[in-house]
Design a protein around this motif. Structure first.
Motif, mmCIF file in Angstrom:
data_model
loop_
_atom_site.group_PDB
_atom_site.id
_atom_site.type_symbol
_atom_site.label_atom_id
_atom_site.label_comp_id
_atom_site.label_asym_id
_atom_site.label_seq_id
_atom_site.Cartn_x
_atom_site.Cartn_y
_atom_site.Cartn_z
ATOM 1 N N VAL A 177 -10.011 7.780 -2.118
ATOM 2 C CA VAL A 177 -9.554 9.142 -1.882
ATOM 3 C C VAL A 177 -10.106 9.586 -0.538
ATOM 4 O O VAL A 177 -11.233 9.247 -0.175
ATOM 5 N N CYS A 178 -9.271 10.300 0.201
ATOM 6 C CA CYS A 178 -9.636 10.700 1.552
ATOM 7 C C CYS A 178 -9.240 12.149 1.799
ATOM 8 O O CYS A 178 -8.413 12.713 1.090
ATOM 9 N N THR A 186 0.831 -1.199 0.000
ATOM 10 C CA THR A 186 0.000 0.000 0.000
ATOM 11 C C THR A 186 0.867 1.251 0.000
ATOM 12 O O THR A 186 2.049 1.207 0.366
ATOM 13 N N ALA A 187 0.264 2.357 -0.392
ATOM 14 C CA ALA A 187 0.960 3.644 -0.371
ATOM 15 C C ALA A 187 -0.066 4.752 -0.248
ATOM 16 O O ALA A 187 -1.230 4.586 -0.611
ATOM 17 N N GLY A 188 0.375 5.865 0.273
ATOM 18 C CA GLY A 188 -0.429 7.078 0.306
ATOM 19 C C GLY A 188 0.203 8.095 -0.622
ATOM 20 O O GLY A 188 1.414 8.303 -0.570
ATOM 21 N N TRP A 189 -0.580 8.695 -1.491
ATOM 22 C CA TRP A 189 -0.088 9.710 -2.423
ATOM 23 C C TRP A 189 -0.750 11.027 -2.077
ATOM 24 O O TRP A 189 -1.955 11.133 -2.041
ATOM 25 N N SER A 196 -2.203 13.449 10.462
ATOM 26 C CA SER A 196 -1.459 12.263 10.026
ATOM 27 C C SER A 196 -2.335 11.026 9.858
ATOM 28 O O SER A 196 -1.885 9.905 10.100
ATOM 29 N N THR A 197 -3.583 11.216 9.476
ATOM 30 C CA THR A 197 -4.468 10.080 9.265
ATOM 31 C C THR A 197 -5.433 10.341 8.113
ATOM 32 O O THR A 197 -5.663 11.481 7.724
#
Length: 126
Positions: A109-110, A85-88, A115-116
């Motif tokens: 998408v969030c 997984t990754a966060g972009w 930091s969450t």
């Protein structure tokens, strides 16, 4: 006789031009609508959106577009086909794109804060 042939030629050219214009408008949309998927989340009147394409046609393995339309701090949460997984992001009040290193199996998408991931869309499968 010349006027009659001119009218017929004009009618044929008009029909051909109309067909060419409509084909030109339809063909690119159909060609680009292949594998790109999108996700949107709205919270407190703010909207964030992400779009991913596993076959972008630009030589990249996958492509990501991420947008924050009105100061929501958009972040894309990506699960690759290998399970990692990754966060972009985040992007704030702008949009950005990136070539991804691996094909994507699903994403959401969030809003991003403290930091969450917050107020995420449903997962979108590719």
């Amino acid at each position: 006789m010349i006027l009659k042939n001119f009218k017929r030629s004009a009618a044929v050219l008009t029909a051909a031009a109309a067909l060419g214009v409509s084909a030109g408008l339809i063909a690119p949309q159909a060609a680009s609508a292949g594998t790109a998927r999108s996700a949107t989340s709205t919270w407190n009147g703010r909207t964030v959106e992400a779009q991913i394409d596993n076959s972008p046609g630009n030589g990249a393995t996958a492509w990501l577009w991420l947008a924050d339309y009105n100061a929501g701090n958009a972040i894309a949460h990506v699960t690759y086909v290998d399970g990692t997984t990754a966060g972009w992001g985040p992007v704030w009040n702008t949009s950005a794109s990136a070539s991804l290193p691996k094909k994507v199996s699903r994403f959401q998408v969030c809003f991003y804060g403290n930091s969450t991931y917050l107020h995420c869309s449903a997962w979108t499968s590719m």
